[in-house]
Design an enzyme around this catalytic site. Structure first.
Site, PDB file in Angstrom:
ATOM      1  N   HIS A 138     -89.334 -51.109  45.224  1.00 35.86           N
ATOM      2  CA  HIS A 138     -88.741 -50.897  46.543  1.00 35.86           C
ATOM      3  C   HIS A 138     -88.961 -49.475  47.043  1.00 35.86           C
ATOM      4  CE1 HIS A 138     -84.622 -49.865  44.572  1.00 35.86           C
ATOM      5  NE2 HIS A 138     -85.099 -48.755  45.073  1.00 35.86           N
ATOM      6  N   GLU A 143     -86.412 -54.284  49.487  1.00 36.26           N
ATOM      7  CA  GLU A 143     -86.546 -54.948  48.195  1.00 36.26           C
ATOM      8  C   GLU A 143     -87.719 -55.948  48.227  1.00 36.26           C
ATOM      9  OE1 GLU A 143     -84.900 -53.792  45.798  1.00 36.26           O
ATOM     10  OE2 GLU A 143     -82.737 -53.998  45.948  1.00 36.26           O
TER      11      GLU A 143
HETATM   12  C1  F6R Z   1     -83.111 -43.639  48.144  1.00 30.90           C
HETATM   13  C2  F6R Z   1     -84.024 -44.761  48.213  1.00 30.90           C
HETATM   14  C3  F6R Z   1     -84.508 -45.486  47.000  1.00 30.90           C
HETATM   15  C4  F6R Z   1     -84.873 -44.578  45.830  1.00 30.90           C
HETATM   16  C5  F6R Z   1     -85.348 -45.408  44.641  1.00 30.90           C
HETATM   17  C6  F6R Z   1     -85.676 -44.546  43.433  1.00 30.90           C
HETATM   18  O1  F6R Z   1     -82.815 -43.149  49.450  1.00 30.90           O
HETATM   19  O2  F6R Z   1     -84.349 -45.128  49.276  1.00 30.90           O
HETATM   20  O3  F6R Z   1     -85.639 -46.232  47.371  1.00 30.90           O
HETATM   21  O4  F6R Z   1     -85.861 -43.684  46.226  1.00 30.90           O
HETATM   22  O5  F6R Z   1     -84.362 -46.329  44.286  1.00 30.90           O
HETATM   23  O6  F6R Z   1     -84.499 -43.944  42.987  1.00 30.90           O
HETATM   24  P1  F6R Z   1     -84.498 -42.852  41.826  1.00 30.90           P
HETATM   25  O7  F6R Z   1     -85.187 -41.639  42.398  1.00 30.90           O
HETATM   26  O8  F6R Z   1     -83.046 -42.586  41.566  1.00 30.90           O
HETATM   27  O9  F6R Z   1     -85.231 -43.442  40.676  1.00 30.90           O
END
Ligand code: F6R
Length: 242
Positions: A138, A143
């Protein structure tokens, strides 16, 4: 699509901050698309450091965030507004009237999405959109689905995403089940996109997203078609792409 290999998380963060700094220096009134999550934390820390050193000025910047949980207020420590304020907005000279996120407190999804689309149309083209990558591919909260989304919409989070985000909450039950997110068409309309990725747990999805077929089942795969996409990933995240 350019892929830059960073040595580790710190190196990734520094490289990403270099690109964002260059964007701000070249166009002080640019529109930055921002992301939350753990990956960009180091990048924000670097930007704050450069601001403190007198090398960056945020006073003319406009920001639009990718997403916000439905139902969380700005002062809820799990809200993305709170995150952005804690990690960037309150630490630099940004004009708070020019920072935008979807309104998580608007209970009517259609109204919330329409309002955010109006904001996005009014601010114009995003000069640089920062993205993280979810384990299921995503981007924002777009999603895996049967089609690529267009503009802001309300999404029901997948079980995988709820479990991944549970680390920020006391229990998985507390993770909101829905969020408002910018759509893929808006992300793809950004002048440049910059994806930051770190860690071995992202290695499988990095391979699928950037070296596999373009499919809405892996939303980030569409970035292969973006005219100016930069991926900055550390060695662990690139370990399955040898
Ligand atoms: C956050 C967002 C999500 C995150 C993704 C990765 O604003 O849009 O798409 O970028 O879930 O999250 P991390 O960096 O926590 O692994």
């Amino acid at each position: 699509m350019k892929i830059y290999r960073a040595k580790d998380y710190n190196d990734m963060s520094r490289k990403a901050a270099n690109l964002i700094s260059a964007q701000i220096l070249l166009k002080p009134n640019c529109v930055l698309g921002l992301a939350t999550g753990s990956t960009p934390l180091g990048t924000y820390r670097q930007l704050v450091e450069r601001y403190n050193q007198g090398d960056l000025d945020f006073s003319e910047i406009t920001t639009v965030n990718l997403d916000e949980y439905k139902g969380l207020t700005h002062d809820n420590s799990q809200s993305y507004y709170y995150f952005m304020n804690e990690n960037l907005f309150s630490k630099v000279n940004i004009n708070k009237s020019k920072v935008f996120l979807p309104d998580g407190t608007e209970p009517d999804s259609e109204t919330a999405c329409q309002k955010y689309n109006e904001i996005l149309h009014a601010v114009g083209v995003i000069d640089l959109q920062l993205l993280g990558l979810g384990h299921n591919g995503h981007i924002g909260f777009n999603e895996p689905a049967d089609f690529f989304t267009t503009e802001t919409h309300c999404i029901t989070l997948s079980e995988r995403t709820i479990q991944a985000n549970a680390r920020f909450f006391a229990t998985a039950e507390e993770v909101p089940r829905q969020a408002y997110t910018m759509g893929i068409k808006t992300i793809m309309s950004a002048e440049k996109v910059l994806v930051v990725i770190s860690g071995e747990d992202k290695a499988d999805i990095v391979k699928k997203a950037f070296f596999g077929p373009i499919t809405p089942q892996v939303p980030a795969s569409i970035l292969q078609l973006h005219r100016n996409a930069v991926i900055i990933a550390d060695e662990a995240a690139l370990s399955k792409c040898e």
